[in-house]
Design an enzyme around this catalytic site. Sequence first.
Site, PDB file in Angstrom:
ATOM      1  N   TYR A  67       0.760  -1.128   0.075  1.00 54.78           N
ATOM      2  CA  TYR A  67       0.060   0.018  -0.021  1.00 54.78           C
ATOM      3  C   TYR A  67       0.879   1.111   0.199  1.00 54.78           C
ATOM      4  O   TYR A  67       1.514   1.709   0.992  1.00 54.78           O
ATOM      5  CB  TYR A  67      -0.910   0.014   1.329  1.00 54.78           C
ATOM      6  CG  TYR A  67      -1.982  -1.043   1.238  1.00 54.78           C
ATOM      7  CD1 TYR A  67      -2.216  -1.891   0.041  1.00 54.78           C
ATOM      8  CD2 TYR A  67      -2.700  -1.506   2.323  1.00 54.78           C
ATOM      9  CE1 TYR A  67      -3.046  -2.856   0.053  1.00 54.78           C
ATOM     10  CE2 TYR A  67      -3.895  -2.301   2.133  1.00 54.78           C
ATOM     11  CZ  TYR A  67      -3.726  -3.052   0.971  1.00 54.78           C
ATOM     12  OH  TYR A  67      -4.968  -4.078   1.160  1.00 54.78           O
ATOM     13  N   PHE A 212     -13.129  -4.943   0.313  1.00 52.16           N
ATOM     14  CA  PHE A 212     -14.204  -4.059  -0.277  1.00 52.16           C
ATOM     15  C   PHE A 212     -15.383  -4.380   0.264  1.00 52.16           C
ATOM     16  O   PHE A 212     -16.458  -4.755  -0.370  1.00 52.16           O
ATOM     17  CB  PHE A 212     -14.456  -4.370  -1.743  1.00 52.16           C
ATOM     18  CG  PHE A 212     -13.224  -3.832  -2.638  1.00 52.16           C
ATOM     19  CD1 PHE A 212     -12.288  -2.999  -2.259  1.00 52.16           C
ATOM     20  CD2 PHE A 212     -13.315  -4.034  -4.066  1.00 52.16           C
ATOM     21  CE1 PHE A 212     -11.149  -2.603  -3.035  1.00 52.16           C
ATOM     22  CE2 PHE A 212     -12.252  -3.667  -4.915  1.00 52.16           C
ATOM     23  CZ  PHE A 212     -11.390  -2.896  -4.136  1.00 52.16           C
ATOM     24  N   PRO A 213     -15.513  -4.181   1.798  1.00 49.13           N
ATOM     25  CA  PRO A 213     -16.926  -4.424   2.184  1.00 49.13           C
ATOM     26  C   PRO A 213     -17.799  -3.410   2.066  1.00 49.13           C
ATOM     27  O   PRO A 213     -19.131  -3.697   2.177  1.00 49.13           O
ATOM     28  CB  PRO A 213     -16.349  -4.414   4.066  1.00 49.13           C
ATOM     29  CG  PRO A 213     -15.224  -3.390   3.866  1.00 49.13           C
ATOM     30  CD  PRO A 213     -14.625  -3.972   2.669  1.00 49.13           C
ATOM     31  N   LEU A 214     -17.434  -2.293   1.575  1.00 52.43           N
ATOM     32  CA  LEU A 214     -18.671  -1.319   1.228  1.00 52.43           C
ATOM     33  C   LEU A 214     -18.586  -1.084  -0.397  1.00 52.43           C
ATOM     34  O   LEU A 214     -19.059  -0.207  -0.866  1.00 52.43           O
ATOM     35  CB  LEU A 214     -18.238   0.093   1.759  1.00 52.43           C
ATOM     36  CG  LEU A 214     -18.114   0.080   3.237  1.00 52.43           C
ATOM     37  CD1 LEU A 214     -17.628   1.390   3.912  1.00 52.43           C
ATOM     38  CD2 LEU A 214     -19.422  -0.126   3.776  1.00 52.43           C
TER      39      LEU A 214
HETATM   40  N1  LIG Z   1      -6.600  -8.432   0.196  1.00 54.82           N
HETATM   41  C1  LIG Z   1      -6.567  -7.855  -0.914  1.00 54.82           C
HETATM   42  O1  LIG Z   1      -6.303  -8.067  -1.953  1.00 54.82           O
HETATM   43  C2  LIG Z   1      -7.472  -6.438  -0.685  1.00 54.82           C
HETATM   44  C3  LIG Z   1      -7.966  -5.565  -1.735  1.00 54.82           C
HETATM   45  C4  LIG Z   1      -8.369  -4.494  -1.561  1.00 54.82           C
HETATM   46  C5  LIG Z   1      -8.557  -4.047  -0.158  1.00 54.82           C
HETATM   47  N2  LIG Z   1      -8.258  -4.953   0.838  1.00 54.82           N
HETATM   48  C6  LIG Z   1      -8.301  -4.446   2.259  1.00 54.82           C
HETATM   49  O2  LIG Z   1      -9.905  -4.119   2.427  1.00 54.82           O
HETATM   50  C7  LIG Z   1      -9.821  -2.811   2.838  1.00 54.82           C
HETATM   51  C8  LIG Z   1     -11.116  -2.125   2.643  1.00 54.82           C
HETATM   52  O3  LIG Z   1     -11.281  -2.258   1.274  1.00 54.82           O
HETATM   53  P1  LIG Z   1     -11.191  -0.713   0.775  1.00 54.82           P
HETATM   54  O4  LIG Z   1     -10.947   0.440   1.883  1.00 54.82           O
HETATM   55  O5  LIG Z   1     -10.532  -0.505  -0.622  1.00 54.82           O
HETATM   56  O6  LIG Z   1     -12.883  -0.462   0.268  1.00 54.82           O
HETATM   57  P2  LIG Z   1     -14.188  -0.284   0.910  1.00 54.82           P
HETATM   58  O7  LIG Z   1     -14.000  -0.309   2.571  1.00 54.82           O
HETATM   59  O8  LIG Z   1     -15.274  -1.321   0.549  1.00 54.82           O
HETATM   60  O9  LIG Z   1     -14.780   1.354   0.636  1.00 54.82           O
HETATM   61  C9  LIG Z   1     -13.753   2.262   0.743  1.00 54.82           C
HETATM   62  C10 LIG Z   1     -14.457   3.395  -0.116  1.00 54.82           C
HETATM   63  O10 LIG Z   1     -15.643   3.815   0.705  1.00 54.82           O
HETATM   64  C11 LIG Z   1     -15.796   5.009   0.968  1.00 54.82           C
HETATM   65  N3  LIG Z   1     -16.315   5.272   2.389  1.00 54.82           N
HETATM   66  C12 LIG Z   1     -15.943   4.535   3.372  1.00 54.82           C
HETATM   67  N4  LIG Z   1     -16.671   4.748   4.218  1.00 54.82           N
HETATM   68  C13 LIG Z   1     -17.818   5.570   3.907  1.00 54.82           C
HETATM   69  C14 LIG Z   1     -18.981   6.254   4.561  1.00 54.82           C
HETATM   70  N5  LIG Z   1     -19.266   5.994   5.753  1.00 54.82           N
HETATM   71  N6  LIG Z   1     -19.643   6.894   3.756  1.00 54.82           N
HETATM   72  C15 LIG Z   1     -19.333   7.144   2.461  1.00 54.82           C
HETATM   73  N7  LIG Z   1     -18.178   6.803   1.793  1.00 54.82           N
HETATM   74  C16 LIG Z   1     -17.580   5.920   2.531  1.00 54.82           C
HETATM   75  C17 LIG Z   1     -14.075   5.640   1.083  1.00 54.82           C
HETATM   76  O11 LIG Z   1     -14.049   6.840   0.565  1.00 54.82           O
HETATM   77  P3  LIG Z   1     -13.654   7.834   1.911  1.00 54.82           P
HETATM   78  O12 LIG Z   1     -12.091   7.859   1.852  1.00 54.82           O
HETATM   79  O13 LIG Z   1     -13.964   9.313   1.299  1.00 54.82           O
HETATM   80  O14 LIG Z   1     -14.330   7.640   3.054  1.00 54.82           O
HETATM   81  C18 LIG Z   1     -13.432   4.749   0.251  1.00 54.82           C
HETATM   82  O15 LIG Z   1     -13.604   5.180  -1.217  1.00 54.82           O
HETATM   83  C19 LIG Z   1      -8.787  -1.941   2.436  1.00 54.82           C
HETATM   84  O16 LIG Z   1      -8.650  -0.848   3.363  1.00 54.82           O
HETATM   85  C20 LIG Z   1      -7.713  -2.924   2.325  1.00 54.82           C
HETATM   86  O17 LIG Z   1      -7.235  -2.941   3.905  1.00 54.82           O
HETATM   87  C21 LIG Z   1      -7.508  -5.912   0.610  1.00 54.82           C
END
Ligand SMILES: NC(=O)c1ccc[n+]([C@@H]2O[C@H](COP(=O)([O-])OP(=O)(O)OC[C@H]3O[C@@H](n4cnc5c(N)ncnc54)[C@H](OP(=O)(O)O)[C@@H]3O)[C@@H](O)[C@H]2O)c1
Length: 286
Positions: A67, A212-214
């Site tokens: 990252y 990508f929980p959201l």
């Molecule tokens: N193992 C793997 O291959 C892999 C791949 C991807 C991700 N991950 C891990 O999974 C974690 C979660 O995935 P992610 O962060 O990519 O996606 P996510 O949690 O599904 O969504 C994050 C996105 O949603 C927005 N968001 C979050 N909370 C919000 C809210 N309450 N209201 C409106 N928008 C909101 C964020 O923007 P803002 O910043 O503007 O809030 C960001 O753009 C990552 O941080 C990482 O640690 C692992």
Amino acid sequence: MTSQTIAGASGTFAIGGDLPVNRLGYGTMQLTGPGVWGEPRDPQAAAAVLRRAVELGVNFIDTADSYGPYVAEPLIYRALAPYADDLVIATKAGFTRQGPNKWTPVGRPEYLRQQTEMSLRILGVERIDLQQLHRIDPTVPLEDQVGELKLLQDEGKIRHIGLSEVSVDDVEAASKIITVASVQNLFNLARRDAEPLLDYATERGIAFIPWFPLATGKLLGDGGPLAELAAKHNASASQLALAWLLRRSPAMLPIPGTSSIEHLEDNLRAAELELTDAEYDELTAV
Ligand SMILES: NC(=O)c1ccc[n+]([C@@H]2O[C@H](COP(=O)([O-])OP(=O)(O)OC[C@H]3O[C@@H](n4cnc5c(N)ncnc54)[C@H](OP(=O)(O)O)[C@@H]3O)[C@@H](O)[C@H]2O)c1
């Protein structure tokens, strides 16, 4: 419930049977520059998000060497060291970076060892709580990849080993060599392809960490699939999405990512949201 313990309301799960965490955690991928590349625009703000997460009871933080690369881990160290005794930092190795949004798996044992050593140094810890193989490299025998992590575990440098983006067959193959403590796959209300793996993990006490929980925010927003239900239930769309995950399995450890304190606080309130059976079913049908 005080704000100090809000993440604790999500219940606990013991990773590897002996490392308890509050189930609702935090993922650090959004703390880097665009395309998960380079420094954040505002490093102070990124550090503030991390500190606020811990203040609100988050004691499970997901990160990776890649990252940035080498951006999220140093941020964690600068913001949070010396670490609280109960803080569990899960990192990953096995992905190399060629630029924004570019990812290439490299699972050669010497690289996995180098990156584990780098994470130890950068995070400032003597042992990594949970080291995850970010991707299985199809060009390297699986036994060499997990075998190297097992050697590092035997040397005391890794406590537990996890896998990421894998199938049930992959976990079974790896389990001949290591004890798989966690799996991390894409999973959310809108993408449930990993359901067989989730059920497999739940039955065996393996942590399931949905990335990508959201749906990277696509589940949220005014026109999103949850907007109507959110208005009806007096909750935010992200709270519904996370509460559904928490309810789906006791082994589920969501790690929503955000670069905003406001969104962090919004997300963590999902820990306190108890869905009725009818609400759960309604969300499942979305
Ligand atoms: N193992 C793997 O291959 C892999 C791949 C991807 C991700 N991950 C891990 O999974 C974690 C979660 O995935 P992610 O962060 O990519 O996606 P996510 O949690 O599904 O969504 C994050 C996105 O949603 C927005 N968001 C979050 N909370 C919000 C809210 N309450 N209201 C409106 N928008 C909101 C964020 O923007 P803002 O910043 O503007 O809030 C960001 O753009 C990552 O941080 C990482 O640690 C692992």
